[in-house]
Design a protein around this motif. Structure first.
Motif, short mmCIF file in Angstrom:
data_model
loop_
_atom_site.label_atom_id
_atom_site.label_comp_id
_atom_site.label_asym_id
_atom_site.label_seq_id
_atom_site.Cartn_x
_atom_site.Cartn_y
_atom_site.Cartn_z
N ASP A 129 -5.57 -0.20 -10.08
CA ASP A 129 -5.95 0.70 -9.00
C ASP A 129 -4.92 0.71 -7.88
OD1 ASP A 129 -8.31 1.27 -10.33
OD2 ASP A 129 -9.51 -0.17 -9.21
N ASP A 130 -4.35 -0.45 -7.57
CA ASP A 130 -3.37 -0.51 -6.48
C ASP A 130 -2.11 0.26 -6.84
OD1 ASP A 130 -2.86 -2.43 -8.46
OD2 ASP A 130 -2.13 -3.94 -7.08
N PHE A 131 -1.69 0.21 -8.10
CA PHE A 131 -0.53 0.98 -8.56
C PHE A 131 -0.83 2.48 -8.46
CE2 PHE A 131 1.81 3.14 -11.96
CZ PHE A 131 3.10 2.68 -11.77
N GLY A 185 0.80 -1.21 0.00
CA GLY A 185 0.00 0.00 0.00
C GLY A 185 0.83 1.27 0.00
N PRO A 186 0.17 2.44 -0.05
CA PRO A 186 0.88 3.71 -0.18
C PRO A 186 1.74 4.09 1.02
CG PRO A 186 -1.46 4.08 0.20
CD PRO A 186 -1.29 2.61 -0.04
N ALA A 217 3.38 -0.33 -14.16
CA ALA A 217 2.10 -0.78 -13.58
C ALA A 217 1.85 -2.25 -13.88
CB ALA A 217 0.95 0.08 -14.11
N GLU A 218 2.20 -2.66 -15.11
CA GLU A 218 1.95 -4.04 -15.51
C GLU A 218 2.82 -5.03 -14.75
OE1 GLU A 218 5.37 -2.75 -18.15
OE2 GLU A 218 3.73 -1.85 -17.00
N ARG A 219 3.96 -4.58 -14.24
CA ARG A 219 4.86 -5.44 -13.47
C ARG A 219 4.57 -5.39 -11.97
NH1 ARG A 219 9.12 -7.07 -16.68
NH2 ARG A 219 9.40 -5.87 -18.58
N LEU A 220 4.20 -4.23 -11.49
CA LEU A 220 4.12 -4.03 -10.04
C LEU A 220 2.73 -4.26 -9.46
CD1 LEU A 220 6.31 -0.79 -9.74
CD2 LEU A 220 7.03 -3.18 -9.43
N SER A 221 1.70 -4.04 -10.25
CA SER A 221 0.34 -4.19 -9.75
C SER A 221 0.07 -5.64 -9.36
CB SER A 221 -0.68 -3.74 -10.80
OG SER A 221 -2.00 -4.06 -10.40
N ILE A 222 -0.57 -5.82 -8.24
CA ILE A 222 -0.95 -7.17 -7.81
C ILE A 222 -2.23 -7.60 -8.52
CG2 ILE A 222 -1.52 -8.62 -5.82
CD1 ILE A 222 1.36 -7.43 -5.89
N HIS A 223 -3.14 -6.64 -8.74
CA HIS A 223 -4.47 -6.98 -9.25
C HIS A 223 -4.60 -6.85 -10.76
CE1 HIS A 223 -5.53 -7.07 -5.08
NE2 HIS A 223 -5.28 -5.80 -4.90
N ARG A 255 -4.48 9.26 -14.20
CA ARG A 255 -4.88 8.84 -12.85
C ARG A 255 -3.73 9.02 -11.86
NH1 ARG A 255 -6.60 3.09 -13.08
NH2 ARG A 255 -7.57 3.54 -11.05
N ILE A 256 -2.49 9.05 -12.35
CA ILE A 256 -1.36 9.31 -11.45
C ILE A 256 -0.88 10.76 -11.56
CG2 ILE A 256 -0.59 6.91 -11.39
CD1 ILE A 256 1.63 7.66 -13.38
N ALA A 257 -1.18 11.41 -12.67
CA ALA A 257 -0.86 12.83 -12.87
C ALA A 257 -2.18 13.50 -13.23
CB ALA A 257 0.17 13.00 -13.98
N ILE A 258 -2.88 14.02 -12.23
CA ILE A 258 -4.30 14.32 -12.42
C ILE A 258 -4.59 15.69 -13.00
CG2 ILE A 258 -4.96 12.68 -10.63
CD1 ILE A 258 -5.36 15.05 -8.74
N THR A 259 -3.55 16.53 -13.14
CA THR A 259 -3.77 17.85 -13.75
C THR A 259 -2.96 17.96 -15.04
OG1 THR A 259 -1.90 18.96 -12.65
CG2 THR A 259 -4.00 18.85 -11.43
#
Length: 289
Positions: free
Chosen positions: A222-224, A185-186, A211-217, A266-270
């Motif tokens: 979303d977790d990334f 988690g964060p 994201a494709e390597r690190l995400s569990i789901h 979603r990670i850089a929202i502006t």
């Protein structure tokens, strides 16, 4: 050694439209093997992934430029990376892997070919030997060229590598956030240690990719996003992003590049954060000279 394909030929078209001049700052080219043989020490043997295929993907995803990173399967022979840069009409730069005893004449040749950094790989499953003392010598040699160092390691090595990272005299870019355990988690141990590294060492940047390597789901990652968005917001001037195409060693979890691009807003929202991530920051490292 078995040849493996690790990408989708027709990825989805992303909903997110990158800003003009956007850079996919972490890609590879492989071969073609007939022209650019793989290293005898290669730990994997990928399918050919040519510059023409890369540039077609770049256009499909809406990017303007690429940074081609030398992959371990080509060893210290950067010919395939240089050929890709040469075919880009100025729309690509590169990161090399070099011999420890490289001289300034060869570094100047690489610079003329579009190389702007060197990569040091500490993943034991990919390299047999990672001599920190020799790497520091290389870092001192490249400093006058205005290059930077890219470092690839996994989270369990961060503490051991701290003195080495602190001694590098150039900007350091850590690949894929140092591969933390996203399941924590964060506020987990791995990402907390990595944020502390960034907090205390302003010369260290990171690629908020993988994201494709690190995400569990898996998709939509979303977790990334939960872990990485705070890093982009806290260190907006020291982050880069890349697809990692053609996704080496992802045979069992081949990603859709269009889906990866849609993680960006979603990670850089502006718009300001997106422009820094995709345009301003990579220009500072790769296109300033």
């Amino acid at each position: 050694m078995t040849r493996s394909k690790t990408w989708i030929d027709n990825p989805s078209t992303p909903r997110f439209v990158p800003p003009p001049g956007a850079v996919d700052a972490h890609v590879h080219v492989f071969g073609p093997e007939a022209d650019f043989p793989f290293s005898p020490k290669a730990k994997y043997h990928p399918e050919d992934a040519t510059p023409e295929m890369l540039f077609a993907l770049r256009d499909r995803l809406g990017f303007s430029r690429n940074v081609i990173v030398q992959a371990s399967c080509h060893g210290t022979d950067n010919a395939a990376t240089l050929a890709g840069i040469a075919k880009s009409n100025g729309a690509a730069r590169g990161v090399a892997v070099v011999d420890p005893d490289i001289g300034m004449d060869e570094l100047q040749r690489l610079h003329a070919g579009g190389i702007r950094g060197v990569r040091f790989n500490f993943l034991k499953r990919l390299v047999d030997h990672a001599p920190k003392d020799k790497f520091l010598e290389i870092a001192r040699q490249i400093e006058p060229l205005g290059w930077h160092v890219v470092v690839y390691f996994e989270a369990d090595l961060l503490e051991e590598l701290m003195p080495f990272l602190e001694a590098i005299p150039t900007i350091v870019v850590v690949d894929h956030l140092g591969r933390p355990d996203i399941a924590q988690g964060p506020d987990g141990r791995d990402i907390a240690a990595f944020k502390a590294l960034l907090d205390t060492h302003p010369h260290i940047w990171t690629k908020v990719s993988g994201a494709e390597r690190l995400s569990i789901h898996g998709p939509p990652f979303d977790d990334f996003v939960e872990v990485v968005r705070p890093i982009v917001e806290a260190f907006p001037d020291r982050v880069l992003w890349g697809t990692d195409w053609p996704h080496p060693n992802m045979e069992h979890r081949v990603p859709d590049d269009g889906t990866l691009v849609d993680v960006i807003p979603r990670i850089a929202i502006t718009e300001e954060l997106q422009r820094k991530l995709l345009v301003t920051n990579p220009e500072r490292l790769y296109w300033r000279a």
